[in-house]
Design a protein around this motif. Structure first.
Motif, PDB file in Angstrom:
ATOM      1  N   SER A 128       0.839  -1.209   0.000  1.00 41.31           N
ATOM      2  CA  SER A 128       0.000   0.000   0.000  1.00 41.31           C
ATOM      3  C   SER A 128       0.870   1.253   0.000  1.00 41.31           C
ATOM      4  CB  SER A 128      -0.924  -0.003   1.226  1.00 41.31           C
ATOM      5  OG  SER A 128      -1.852  -1.069   1.161  1.00 41.31           O
ATOM      6  N   MET A 129       1.932   1.226   0.794  1.00 45.36           N
ATOM      7  CA  MET A 129       2.866   2.358   0.813  1.00 45.36           C
ATOM      8  C   MET A 129       3.545   2.517  -0.540  1.00 45.36           C
ATOM      9  SD  MET A 129       3.228   4.283   3.486  1.00 45.36           S
ATOM     10  CE  MET A 129       4.908   4.886   3.316  1.00 45.36           C
ATOM     11  N   GLN A 130       3.889   1.393  -1.154  1.00 46.08           N
ATOM     12  CA  GLN A 130       4.571   1.449  -2.444  1.00 46.08           C
ATOM     13  C   GLN A 130       3.645   2.007  -3.520  1.00 46.08           C
ATOM     14  OE1 GLN A 130       7.568   1.197  -2.374  1.00 46.08           O
ATOM     15  NE2 GLN A 130       8.458   0.524  -4.291  1.00 46.08           N
ATOM     16  N   VAL A 131       2.390   1.601  -3.497  1.00 44.55           N
ATOM     17  CA  VAL A 131       1.419   2.135  -4.457  1.00 44.55           C
ATOM     18  C   VAL A 131       1.188   3.622  -4.206  1.00 44.55           C
ATOM     19  CG1 VAL A 131      -1.022   2.107  -5.121  1.00 44.55           C
ATOM     20  CG2 VAL A 131       0.235  -0.043  -4.930  1.00 44.55           C
ATOM     21  N   GLY A 132       1.000   3.979  -2.932  1.00 45.22           N
ATOM     22  CA  GLY A 132       0.743   5.378  -2.602  1.00 45.22           C
ATOM     23  C   GLY A 132       1.881   6.293  -3.009  1.00 45.22           C
ATOM     24  N   ALA A 164       1.291  13.470  -8.608  1.00 48.92           N
ATOM     25  CA  ALA A 164       2.465  14.309  -8.361  1.00 48.92           C
ATOM     26  C   ALA A 164       2.158  15.794  -8.541  1.00 48.92           C
ATOM     27  CB  ALA A 164       3.609  13.901  -9.279  1.00 48.92           C
ATOM     28  N   ALA A 165       1.343  16.116  -9.540  1.00 51.92           N
ATOM     29  CA  ALA A 165       1.044  17.522  -9.821  1.00 51.92           C
ATOM     30  C   ALA A 165       0.186  18.162  -8.739  1.00 51.92           C
ATOM     31  CB  ALA A 165       0.345  17.648 -11.171  1.00 51.92           C
ATOM     32  N   ARG A 166      -0.463  17.333  -7.911  1.00 53.62           N
ATOM     33  CA  ARG A 166      -1.346  17.861  -6.873  1.00 53.62           C
ATOM     34  C   ARG A 166      -0.695  17.879  -5.495  1.00 53.62           C
ATOM     35  NH1 ARG A 166      -6.657  18.640  -8.077  1.00 53.62           N
ATOM     36  NH2 ARG A 166      -7.397  17.902 -10.100  1.00 53.62           N
ATOM     37  N   ALA A 167       0.574  17.500  -5.432  1.00 51.79           N
ATOM     38  CA  ALA A 167       1.274  17.460  -4.150  1.00 51.79           C
ATOM     39  C   ALA A 167       2.393  18.491  -4.123  1.00 51.79           C
ATOM     40  CB  ALA A 167       1.836  16.054  -3.908  1.00 51.79           C
ATOM     41  N   SER A 168       2.865  18.797  -2.921  1.00 46.44           N
ATOM     42  CA  SER A 168       3.963  19.745  -2.786  1.00 46.44           C
ATOM     43  C   SER A 168       5.257  19.120  -3.296  1.00 46.44           C
ATOM     44  CB  SER A 168       4.137  20.140  -1.316  1.00 46.44           C
ATOM     45  OG  SER A 168       4.589  19.025  -0.554  1.00 46.44           O
ATOM     46  N   GLU A 169       6.211  19.966  -3.641  1.00 46.34           N
ATOM     47  CA  GLU A 169       7.492  19.478  -4.142  1.00 46.34           C
ATOM     48  C   GLU A 169       8.200  18.613  -3.101  1.00 46.34           C
ATOM     49  OE1 GLU A 169      11.767  21.262  -5.831  1.00 46.34           O
ATOM     50  OE2 GLU A 169      10.019  22.580  -5.547  1.00 46.34           O
ATOM     51  N   ALA A 170       8.108  19.008  -1.833  1.00 43.39           N
ATOM     52  CA  ALA A 170       8.760  18.249  -0.765  1.00 43.39           C
ATOM     53  C   ALA A 170       8.157  16.853  -0.637  1.00 43.39           C
ATOM     54  CB  ALA A 170       8.626  19.002   0.559  1.00 43.39           C
ATOM     55  N   LEU A 171       6.824  16.778  -0.715  1.00 43.36           N
ATOM     56  CA  LEU A 171       6.157  15.479  -0.599  1.00 43.36           C
ATOM     57  C   LEU A 171       6.498  14.590  -1.785  1.00 43.36           C
ATOM     58  CD1 LEU A 171       4.240  13.597   0.865  1.00 43.36           C
ATOM     59  CD2 LEU A 171       2.323  14.732  -0.295  1.00 43.36           C
ATOM     60  N   TYR A 230      11.373   7.276  -1.293  1.00 40.51           N
ATOM     61  CA  TYR A 230      10.902   6.044  -0.637  1.00 40.51           C
ATOM     62  C   TYR A 230      10.568   4.974  -1.662  1.00 40.51           C
ATOM     63  CZ  TYR A 230       8.105   2.741   1.988  1.00 40.51           C
ATOM     64  OH  TYR A 230       7.616   1.582   2.532  1.00 40.51           O
ATOM     65  N   HIS A 231       9.867   5.355  -2.727  1.00 40.18           N
ATOM     66  CA  HIS A 231       9.385   4.396  -3.719  1.00 40.18           C
ATOM     67  C   HIS A 231      10.529   3.656  -4.411  1.00 40.18           C
ATOM     68  CE1 HIS A 231       6.296   2.775  -6.402  1.00 40.18           C
ATOM     69  NE2 HIS A 231       7.155   2.934  -7.394  1.00 40.18           N
ATOM     70  N   THR A 232      11.595   4.374  -4.734  1.00 44.33           N
ATOM     71  CA  THR A 232      12.709   3.756  -5.465  1.00 44.33           C
ATOM     72  C   THR A 232      13.802   3.223  -4.542  1.00 44.33           C
ATOM     73  OG1 THR A 232      13.796   5.921  -5.677  1.00 44.33           O
ATOM     74  CG2 THR A 232      12.338   5.216  -7.479  1.00 44.33           C
ATOM     75  N   GLY A 233      13.712   3.548  -3.250  1.00 50.58           N
ATOM     76  CA  GLY A 233      14.735   3.113  -2.306  1.00 50.58           C
ATOM     77  C   GLY A 233      14.209   2.167  -1.253  1.00 50.58           C
ATOM     78  N   GLY A 243      11.292   1.569   0.010  1.00 51.62           N
ATOM     79  CA  GLY A 243      10.068   0.831  -0.318  1.00 51.62           C
ATOM     80  C   GLY A 243      10.346  -0.393  -1.168  1.00 51.62           C
ATOM     81  N   GLN A 244      11.184  -0.233  -2.180  1.00 50.33           N
ATOM     82  CA  GLN A 244      11.523  -1.351  -3.049  1.00 50.33           C
ATOM     83  C   GLN A 244      12.272  -2.439  -2.281  1.00 50.33           C
ATOM     84  OE1 GLN A 244      14.338  -1.792  -6.931  1.00 50.33           O
ATOM     85  NE2 GLN A 244      12.796  -0.173  -7.032  1.00 50.33           N
ATOM     86  N   ILE A 245      13.169  -2.018  -1.398  1.00 53.61           N
ATOM     87  CA  ILE A 245      13.928  -2.988  -0.589  1.00 53.61           C
ATOM     88  C   ILE A 245      12.980  -3.765   0.332  1.00 53.61           C
ATOM     89  CG2 ILE A 245      15.641  -3.215   1.257  1.00 53.61           C
ATOM     90  CD1 ILE A 245      17.064  -0.795   0.015  1.00 53.61           C
ATOM     91  N   LEU A 246      12.026  -3.088   0.948  1.00 51.52           N
ATOM     92  CA  LEU A 246      11.076  -3.750   1.830  1.00 51.52           C
ATOM     93  C   LEU A 246      10.236  -4.777   1.071  1.00 51.52           C
ATOM     94  CD1 LEU A 246       9.782  -0.866   4.125  1.00 51.52           C
ATOM     95  CD2 LEU A 246      11.016  -2.920   4.838  1.00 51.52           C
ATOM     96  N   VAL A 247       9.787  -4.428  -0.122  1.00 50.22           N
ATOM     97  CA  VAL A 247       8.997  -5.362  -0.928  1.00 50.22           C
ATOM     98  C   VAL A 247       9.813  -6.610  -1.237  1.00 50.22           C
ATOM     99  CG1 VAL A 247       7.907  -5.757  -3.166  1.00 50.22           C
ATOM    100  CG2 VAL A 247       7.479  -3.620  -1.940  1.00 50.22           C
TER     101      VAL A 247
END
Length: 224
Positions: free
Chosen positions: A108-112, A128-135, A142-145, A147-151
Motif C-alpha cells: 500500500s505504501m509502495q502504491v501510494g 504528483a502535480a497535486r502534491a507539494s514538491e517536498a512530498l 521512498y518508492h525507489t529506495g 520501499g523497493q527494498i522492503l517489498v
C-alpha cells in the motif's frame, strides 16, 4: 482426515494475481525506459487488488476475513509457546498473519508513493502535480529506495517461509491453488459459492472504478 474449503476462489485469485503483478513490477522497474508505462499500469492493477482485499477482508470467506487471523498479543504469545488453536491450523497462524499484514501495508505504501513519485525525466505519478514538491521528493525517494527494498525482503521472507513449512510437512501452496486443506479436526469452511464469487467480482469492479477515479482526479493523461 477431512478436506475443508479454506481459501475461497476470490482470495486465491487475488493471491496469484498480486504475486504475478509484483514480479512484473519489479522487472519493469529494473528495465526502465518504455517498460515504465507497463509499470504504471501494473501499479494501478495492484492498487485495485489491494482495495478489493481490504473489502474482502471484511465480507469475504470465513478464513479470508481479518477478524479470523489478525493476531492479538495473547494469541501470538500462545502460538510462540507451542499452543496452536484450531483457527491457527486452518487459516493463517499468527506469524503468517503478521507476514500478510506487513505485505499489504508495504505494498500500500509502495502504491501510494508511486502515485506521487516523479523521476523528473520521463515518469510522473498521476498525483504528483497535486502534491507539494517536498512530498513528491519524499515519495520518490521512498518508492525507489526503502520501499523497493522492503517489498523484495518480504517476498524473499515469504518464499523462505513456504520452503520451511514444506520441509516440516506443511504444504502452503497446494491449498492456495485448490482452496482445500486436509484437517484432522472439524472446522468451519469458508463460503465459496457462485453468489459469493459474483459479489467478489462486483467488489473488484468497484475497486477498479475507485482507482480510475483517483487517477483521473490526479490528471493522468491516459489510463489504458
Amino acid at each position: 482426515m477431512q478436506s475443508i474449503r479454506v481459501w475461497d476462489l476470490p482470495t486465491r485469485l487475488f493471491h496469484w494475481l498480486l504475486a504475478l503483478a509484483v514480479v512484473a513490477l519489479v522487472v519493469s522497474a529494473k528495465i526502465g525506459g518504455n517498460a515504465m508505462n507497463l509499470h504504471l499500469r501494473l501499479g494501478y492493477g495492484v492498487f485495485a487488488l489491494l482495495l478489493f482485499r481490504l473489502a474482502w477482508g471484511v465480507v469475504g470467506g470465513r478464513w479470508s476475513r481479518f477478524a479470523s487471523f489478525v493476531p492479538t498479543p495473547a494469541r501470538l504469545r500462545a502460538y510462540l509457546k507451542g499452543h496452536t488453536p484450531i483457527d491457527a491450523q486452518v487459516g493463517h497462524n499468527p506469524l503468517g498473519a503478521l507476514s500478510v499484514l506487513a505485505m499489504l501495508a508495504v505494498l500500500s505504501m509502495q502504491v501510494g508513493t508511486g502515485l506521487l513519485a516523479d523521476d523528473e525525466i520521463a515518469y510522473a505519478g498521476p498525483l504528483a502535480a497535486r502534491a507539494s514538491e517536498a512530498l513528491v521528493k519524499l515519495a520518490s525517494h521512498y518508492h525507489t529506495g526503502p520501499g523497493q527494498i522492503l517489498v523484495l525482503a518480504l517476498v524473499a521472507l515469504h518464499v523462505l517461509a513456504i520452503i520451511a513449512y514444506a520441509w516440516r510437512g506443511h504444504a502452503l501452496v497446494r491449498p492456495m491453488i485448490s482452496g482445500d486443506k486436509a484437517m484432522t479436526q472439524a472446522a468451519a469452511a469458508s463460503r465459496d459459492t457462485a453468489g459469493t464469487r459474483a459479489f467478489a467480482l462486483v467488489l473488484l469492479a468497484l475497486s477498479a472504478a475507485g482507482v480510475y477515479a483517483v487517477v483521473r482526479w490526479g490528471g493522468a493523461a491516459s489510463f489504458g
